[in-house]
Design an enzyme around this catalytic site. Structure first.
Site, mmCIF file in Angstrom:
data_model
loop_
_atom_site.group_PDB
_atom_site.id
_atom_site.type_symbol
_atom_site.label_atom_id
_atom_site.label_comp_id
_atom_site.label_asym_id
_atom_site.label_seq_id
_atom_site.Cartn_x
_atom_site.Cartn_y
_atom_site.Cartn_z
ATOM 1 N N GLN A 104 0.838 -1.193 0.000
ATOM 2 C CA GLN A 104 0.000 0.000 0.000
ATOM 3 C C GLN A 104 0.881 1.254 0.000
ATOM 4 O O GLN A 104 1.784 1.381 0.818
ATOM 5 C CB GLN A 104 -0.914 0.018 1.217
ATOM 6 C CG GLN A 104 -1.932 1.151 1.185
ATOM 7 C CD GLN A 104 -2.716 1.242 2.472
ATOM 8 O OE1 GLN A 104 -2.190 1.639 3.494
ATOM 9 N NE2 GLN A 104 -3.998 0.866 2.410
ATOM 10 N N TYR A 185 -5.509 10.736 4.809
ATOM 11 C CA TYR A 185 -4.161 11.022 4.325
ATOM 12 C C TYR A 185 -4.236 11.855 3.032
ATOM 13 O O TYR A 185 -5.296 12.306 2.635
ATOM 14 C CB TYR A 185 -3.381 9.722 4.170
ATOM 15 C CG TYR A 185 -3.213 9.019 5.502
ATOM 16 C CD1 TYR A 185 -2.348 9.544 6.476
ATOM 17 C CD2 TYR A 185 -3.944 7.881 5.830
ATOM 18 C CE1 TYR A 185 -2.220 8.932 7.720
ATOM 19 C CE2 TYR A 185 -3.822 7.272 7.069
ATOM 20 C CZ TYR A 185 -2.966 7.801 8.012
ATOM 21 O OH TYR A 185 -2.853 7.212 9.250
ATOM 22 N N ARG A 232 -7.839 2.123 -2.366
ATOM 23 C CA ARG A 232 -8.583 2.102 -1.109
ATOM 24 C C ARG A 232 -9.214 3.459 -0.847
ATOM 25 O O ARG A 232 -8.549 4.500 -0.953
ATOM 26 C CB ARG A 232 -7.680 1.729 0.067
ATOM 27 C CG ARG A 232 -8.515 1.405 1.329
ATOM 28 C CD ARG A 232 -7.648 0.984 2.485
ATOM 29 N NE ARG A 232 -8.418 0.184 3.434
ATOM 30 C CZ ARG A 232 -8.307 0.277 4.757
ATOM 31 N NH1 ARG A 232 -7.471 1.144 5.297
ATOM 32 N NH2 ARG A 232 -9.025 -0.498 5.539
ATOM 33 N N GLY A 324 -8.702 -6.893 9.745
ATOM 34 C CA GLY A 324 -7.536 -6.209 10.265
ATOM 35 C C GLY A 324 -7.005 -6.830 11.528
ATOM 36 O O GLY A 324 -6.193 -7.756 11.503
ATOM 37 N N ARG A 325 -7.477 -6.351 12.687
ATOM 38 C CA ARG A 325 -6.907 -6.783 13.950
ATOM 39 C C ARG A 325 -7.134 -8.260 14.230
ATOM 40 O O ARG A 325 -6.382 -8.876 15.004
ATOM 41 C CB ARG A 325 -7.456 -5.908 15.070
ATOM 42 C CG ARG A 325 -6.999 -4.456 14.911
ATOM 43 C CD ARG A 325 -7.689 -3.511 15.859
ATOM 44 N NE ARG A 325 -7.290 -3.774 17.233
ATOM 45 C CZ ARG A 325 -8.143 -3.803 18.251
ATOM 46 N NH1 ARG A 325 -9.424 -3.608 18.040
ATOM 47 N NH2 ARG A 325 -7.709 -4.023 19.468
#
Length: 368
Positions: A104, A185, A232, A324-325
């Site tokens: 990414q 971002y 994304r 994810g986690r």
């Protein structure tokens, strides 16, 4: 309750562009700050990613394409030869385990601080609008600086940096790249009027605000091919001072502007299956759609690691689910879901960030 017949689809293969995934469970990108201060991936990162190679696809943590793109301390880069070598070790470890890896590419924009990058650079952004809430640095929490508003020359240069980083990712052995236009971002900052106050051709109208993202994606595609490029987005994420009040106009327009490229996939972060916008994005996006479930900010994560919410996204039209986690705490998550085994909980008693192995490569496998 999880729909068992839908859940079984997670174990079916699928093709994303040039990539043949053995299952539909993607490991979502999760920055763990285990690189050097100069952005070089450490050997510990190769061990971590290699442990999780049974995922259908791993999306590597966000890597900056530029010395100006660093967000927090000790994140990885993709612009220097030593950074490429570090990522090559990661790609080799994933491939040795039979897995696939895309890297990414993320530029922090205003989310940065001179203390967080080796050049001491002020962050760049669409406009000189400070990040609210401050930022973590090696010496503790500090106020974020007022970023430097990018000139059109800066924008052109940054587009080139994304393309070069994509080329570097492939040189490192990655199977593809994901352009990060989410989570507040730089690319996401251009999309929103809360950060983008420009009056030139990169600001104002929706058409102008999506222009930079489109140019970045087109440049990356020209470098590595559409069949190895993903994107994304996070239409509902209000973190990092992002205004989503016109997301129902911005994101459909962005997808329409990119539809001719034939990207490998679209990755929707913190996806909400019941939202009309999710259905609209699914309708407009002809290619594979990867969805990352919205789990909220509360700890701990759901006992099923988000499986039931992932299945709900499949039922709402997603093709692949990014966890994810759950993958952080369970390197063999695919097997645990396959067998119905209990999941390791995320260890909140230890830092998930930093250089050590704790709460990173020491989560047990089922056979242990």
């Amino acid at each position: 309750m999880t729909n068992e017949s839908t859940a079984r689809r997670l174990f079916e293969p699928i093709r994303l562009g040039a990539l043949e995934l053995p299952n539909r469970m993607v490991m979502a990108p999760m920055t763990r700050n285990r690189a050097t201060f100069e952005g070089v991936p450490l050997p510990l990162m190769a061990e971590y990613y290699g442990q999780r190679a049974s995922a259908g696809l791993i999306v590597g943590e966000a890597s900056t394409p530029s010395p100006y793109g660093f967000t927090y301390p000790e994140i990885a880069g993709l612009y220097g030869e030593d950074q490429v070598e570090g990522w090559r070790a990661v790609a080799d470890a994933v491939h040795a385990g039979g897995g696939l890896l895309v890297l990414q590419i993320e530029h922090g924009g205003r989310i940065g601080h001179p203390d967080n990058n080796p050049g001491g650079h002020l962050p760049l952004a669409p406009s000189a609008v400070r990040l609210p809430g401050g930022i973590h640095t090696p010496t503790g929490h500090q106020d974020a600086p007022v970023p430097v508003e990018m000139t059109e020359a800066d924008i052109k240069n940054t587009v080139g940096e994304f393309a070069a980083a994509a080329r570097n990712a492939r040189c490192a052995g990655a199977d593809g790249v994901e352009v990060h236009a989410a989570n507040g971002y730089l690319l996401n900052q251009f999309l929103t009027t809360s950060v983008n106050r420009r009056t030139d051709r990169y600001g104002g109208s929706v058409e102008n605000r999506i222009r930079f993202v489109v140019e970045v994606v087109e440049a990356v595609v020209a470098e590595v091919g559409a069949d190895r490029t993903g994107l994304r987005i996070s239409p509902w994420n209000t973190g990092n001072g992002i205004d989503v009040s016109d997301n129902e106009a911005v994101f459909p327009a962005l997808l329409d502007a990119l539809s001719h490229l034939g990207l490998a996939y679209l990755h929707v972060g913190r996806a909400l299956p019941g939202e009309p916008l999710f259905a609209e994005l699914r309708r407009r996006w002809a290619g594979p759609l990867v969805a990352n479930p919205e789990l909220g900010e509360a700890l701990p994560i759901p006992v099923d690691g988000g499986l039931s919410r992932g299945v709900a996204l499949l039922e709402a039209g997603a093709d692949v689910i990014a966890f994810g986690r759950a993958f952080l705490a369970n390197p063999d998550l695919v097997e645990r879901y396959r067998t119905g085994a209990a999941l390791n909980p995320v260890r909140e008693d230890r830092s998930m960030y930093g250089r050590g192995p704790e709460a990173y490569v020491d989560y047990p496998f089922l056979q242990a």
